[in-house]
Design an enzyme around this catalytic site. Structure first.
Site, PDB file in Angstrom:
ATOM      1  N   TYR A  65      -1.044   8.437  -2.130  1.00 12.26           N
ATOM      2  CA  TYR A  65      -1.075   8.224  -3.580  1.00 12.26           C
ATOM      3  C   TYR A  65      -2.270   8.947  -4.219  1.00 12.26           C
ATOM      4  O   TYR A  65      -2.263   9.218  -5.409  1.00 12.26           O
ATOM      5  CB  TYR A  65      -1.252   6.722  -3.889  1.00 12.26           C
ATOM      6  CG  TYR A  65      -0.011   5.869  -3.892  1.00 12.26           C
ATOM      7  CD1 TYR A  65       1.247   6.370  -3.562  1.00 12.26           C
ATOM      8  CD2 TYR A  65      -0.103   4.519  -4.249  1.00 12.26           C
ATOM      9  CE1 TYR A  65       2.370   5.542  -3.580  1.00 12.26           C
ATOM     10  CE2 TYR A  65       1.013   3.699  -4.284  1.00 12.26           C
ATOM     11  CZ  TYR A  65       2.246   4.212  -3.942  1.00 12.26           C
ATOM     12  OH  TYR A  65       3.344   3.386  -3.974  1.00 12.26           O
ATOM     13  N   GLY A  66      -3.289   9.199  -3.414  1.00 15.85           N
ATOM     14  CA  GLY A  66      -4.613   9.579  -3.926  1.00 15.85           C
ATOM     15  C   GLY A  66      -4.676  10.763  -4.863  1.00 15.85           C
ATOM     16  O   GLY A  66      -5.552  10.847  -5.702  1.00 15.85           O
ATOM     17  N   ASP A 114       0.871  -1.179   0.000  1.00 15.94           N
ATOM     18  CA  ASP A 114       0.000   0.000   0.000  1.00 15.94           C
ATOM     19  C   ASP A 114       0.909   1.230   0.000  1.00 15.94           C
ATOM     20  O   ASP A 114       2.128   1.115   0.203  1.00 15.94           O
ATOM     21  CB  ASP A 114      -0.891  -0.014   1.261  1.00 15.94           C
ATOM     22  CG  ASP A 114      -1.803   1.210   1.345  1.00 15.94           C
ATOM     23  OD1 ASP A 114      -2.358   1.625   0.313  1.00 15.94           O
ATOM     24  OD2 ASP A 114      -1.955   1.771   2.454  1.00 15.94           O
ATOM     25  N   SER A 115       0.302   2.387  -0.177  1.00 18.37           N
ATOM     26  CA  SER A 115       1.068   3.628  -0.068  1.00 18.37           C
ATOM     27  C   SER A 115       1.568   3.840   1.357  1.00 18.37           C
ATOM     28  O   SER A 115       2.525   4.587   1.578  1.00 18.37           O
ATOM     29  CB  SER A 115       0.180   4.809  -0.466  1.00 18.37           C
ATOM     30  OG  SER A 115      -0.977   4.832   0.358  1.00 18.37           O
ATOM     31  N   CYS A 119      -4.541  -1.471  -1.812  1.00 18.33           N
ATOM     32  CA  CYS A 119      -4.740  -0.037  -1.963  1.00 18.33           C
ATOM     33  C   CYS A 119      -5.720   0.162  -3.119  1.00 18.33           C
ATOM     34  O   CYS A 119      -5.446  -0.289  -4.238  1.00 18.33           O
ATOM     35  CB  CYS A 119      -3.394   0.610  -2.285  1.00 18.33           C
ATOM     36  SG  CYS A 119      -3.475   2.381  -2.636  1.00 18.33           S
ATOM     37  N   ASN A 120      -6.856   0.784  -2.846  1.00 22.21           N
ATOM     38  CA  ASN A 120      -7.828   1.001  -3.923  1.00 22.21           C
ATOM     39  C   ASN A 120      -7.265   1.923  -4.987  1.00 22.21           C
ATOM     40  O   ASN A 120      -7.530   1.748  -6.180  1.00 22.21           O
ATOM     41  CB  ASN A 120      -9.107   1.629  -3.350  1.00 22.21           C
ATOM     42  CG  ASN A 120      -9.850   0.684  -2.446  1.00 22.21           C
ATOM     43  OD1 ASN A 120      -9.450   0.450  -1.308  1.00 22.21           O
ATOM     44  ND2 ASN A 120     -10.936   0.121  -2.945  1.00 22.21           N
ATOM     45  N   THR A 121      -6.510   2.919  -4.551  1.00 22.18           N
ATOM     46  CA  THR A 121      -5.957   3.905  -5.482  1.00 22.18           C
ATOM     47  C   THR A 121      -4.995   3.235  -6.447  1.00 22.18           C
ATOM     48  O   THR A 121      -5.080   3.422  -7.665  1.00 22.18           O
ATOM     49  CB  THR A 121      -5.222   5.003  -4.679  1.00 22.18           C
ATOM     50  OG1 THR A 121      -6.118   5.523  -3.702  1.00 22.18           O
ATOM     51  CG2 THR A 121      -4.739   6.111  -5.584  1.00 22.18           C
ATOM     52  N   CYS A 181     -11.163   2.904   0.486  1.00 19.05           N
ATOM     53  CA  CYS A 181      -9.731   3.157   0.668  1.00 19.05           C
ATOM     54  C   CYS A 181      -9.318   2.340   1.876  1.00 19.05           C
ATOM     55  O   CYS A 181     -10.027   2.331   2.892  1.00 19.05           O
ATOM     56  CB  CYS A 181      -9.484   4.639   0.924  1.00 19.05           C
ATOM     57  SG  CYS A 181      -7.823   5.033   1.533  1.00 19.05           S
ATOM     58  N   THR A 182      -8.197   1.643   1.767  1.00 20.89           N
ATOM     59  CA  THR A 182      -7.833   0.713   2.838  1.00 20.89           C
ATOM     60  C   THR A 182      -7.415   1.409   4.134  1.00 20.89           C
ATOM     61  O   THR A 182      -7.318   0.762   5.181  1.00 20.89           O
ATOM     62  CB  THR A 182      -6.708  -0.229   2.372  1.00 20.89           C
ATOM     63  OG1 THR A 182      -5.624   0.554   1.852  1.00 20.89           O
ATOM     64  CG2 THR A 182      -7.205  -1.183   1.302  1.00 20.89           C
ATOM     65  N   HIS A 183      -7.178   2.713   4.073  1.00 22.58           N
ATOM     66  CA  HIS A 183      -6.891   3.439   5.319  1.00 22.58           C
ATOM     67  C   HIS A 183      -8.149   3.602   6.186  1.00 22.58           C
ATOM     68  O   HIS A 183      -8.055   3.698   7.407  1.00 22.58           O
ATOM     69  CB  HIS A 183      -6.345   4.841   5.008  1.00 22.58           C
ATOM     70  CG  HIS A 183      -4.890   4.891   4.656  1.00 22.58           C
ATOM     71  ND1 HIS A 183      -4.404   4.447   3.461  1.00 22.58           N
ATOM     72  CD2 HIS A 183      -3.811   5.344   5.360  1.00 22.58           C
ATOM     73  CE1 HIS A 183      -3.087   4.627   3.419  1.00 22.58           C
ATOM     74  NE2 HIS A 183      -2.699   5.173   4.569  1.00 22.58           N
TER      75      HIS A 183
HETATM   76  N1  DGL Z   1      -4.793   3.220   1.011  1.00 22.74           N
HETATM   77  C1  DGL Z   1      -5.034   3.885  -0.244  1.00 22.74           C
HETATM   78  C2  DGL Z   1      -6.310   3.360  -0.884  1.00 22.74           C
HETATM   79  O1  DGL Z   1      -6.783   2.292  -0.541  1.00 22.74           O
HETATM   80  C3  DGL Z   1      -5.179   5.393  -0.249  1.00 22.74           C
HETATM   81  C4  DGL Z   1      -4.298   6.271   0.483  1.00 22.74           C
HETATM   82  C5  DGL Z   1      -3.501   7.201  -0.391  1.00 22.74           C
HETATM   83  O2  DGL Z   1      -4.050   8.199  -0.916  1.00 22.74           O
HETATM   84  O3  DGL Z   1      -2.328   6.901  -0.524  1.00 22.74           O
HETATM   85  O4  DGL Z   1      -6.850   3.997  -1.762  1.00 22.74           O
END
Ligand code: DGL
Length: 272
Positions: free
Chosen positions: A42-43, A10-11, A73-75, A184-186
């Site tokens: 990353y978003g 993930d990021s 990470c969805n992004t 988003c996984t966060h």
């Molecule tokens: N964890 C990332 C996701 O699932 C997003 C966080 C980011 O913007 O890096 O999209």
């Protein structure tokens, strides 16, 4: 090969919400987790930039002997999943997409809210998911700029967190959403705060358990489930600072570990 580790990245710390489900559902598996904290979030980055990071991270995980990769990470999944699968066809690669399908099945008001980053909403994966599953359900997209950053620094509650969450939740509630997708996984790390703010009548969906189950099926299908008898090994890498990552590991998933550092040099990851 089946005793090789699974690579998860993930990021930043968000993918740990997937890591904990993978460890829970597949307790015999060794896992290598890599957090690209040098580039989090990353978003708001461009697709080309995210693709370049993901290609190098996947190459690095492969070099560490991983038998499968989860883009937690969805992004990153939104823009890099297909290029990764094309580049590494020999490897099972799983990604995350917002849980629109279960949300559509659950909603009674006919309105679901999706919380995600700008890059996730701009990606083709998201468009395809909505096109495939939404039907006549209205999907309200809520860009959540700043929320992943709060989770990165461990601010999972308190006034600032509540105010930010309210600013994201209110428009979805006003639109009539009764089901909210954490895209988003966060965000699962603030699910308690979200539930407190929206109340018990709303469903808040974290896709991580389904992803972990799916990973088990994919590994099983490929004959890659671990048959090793010893205890599994869990390693953690960050391209950021290991001390603060270790504290996040303890705080977010109760893991006591000493993470290892990797550094970006001319577009490549190097072990330190
Ligand atoms: N964890 C990332 C996701 O699932 C997003 C966080 C980011 O913007 O890096 O999209």
């Amino acid at each position: 090969m089946s005793s090789a580790p699974i690579g998860i990245f993930d990021s930043g710390v968000g993918g740990l919400s997937v890591w904990r489900q993978v460890v829970h559902h597949l307790p015999g598996e060794s896992v290598i987790y890599l957090a690209d904290q040098a580039h989090v979030p990353y978003g708001q980055r461009s697709a080309a930039e995210i693709q370049a990071y993901c290609a190098e991270i996947a190459r690095h995980l492969l070099a560490l002997g991983c038998k499968a990769i989860v883009v937690a990470c969805n992004t990153a999944s939104a823009v890099a999943l297909e290029p990764l699968r094309l580049a590494l066809p020999q490897l099972p690669i799983l990604g995350l997409e917002p849980a629109v399908k279960p949300a559509v099945a659950l909603t009674r008001t006919g309105v679901v809210g999706v919380m995600a980053t700008p890059a996730t909403f701009q990606g083709e994966l998201y468009r395809a998911t909505v096109g495939r599953w939404a039907g006549d359900v209205r999907v309200v997209e809520q860009v959540c700029i700043g929320l992943a950053d709060l989770v990165e620094v461990g601010e999972l509650e308190g006034e600032r967190c509540d105010a930010l969450l309210r600013s994201f939740l209110d428009p979805m509630l006003a639109a009539g959403a009764d089901t909210i997708v954490l895209g988003c996984t966060h965000y699962p790390f603030v699910i308690e705060a979200i539930r407190r703010l929206v109340g018990p009548a709303l469903a808040v969906l974290d896709p991580a358990p389904a992803v972990a189950r799916h990973l088990g099926e994919v590994l099983d299908g490929a004959g890659l489930l671990s048959t090793a008898s010893g205890s599994p090994q869990h390693r953690f890498f960050t391209s950021g600072e290991s001390g603060s990552f270790d504290r996040a590991l303890a705080r977010l998933v109760g893991a006591r570990a000493a993470s290892e550092c990797v550094a970006w040099q001319h577009g490549h990851l190097q072990r330190l």
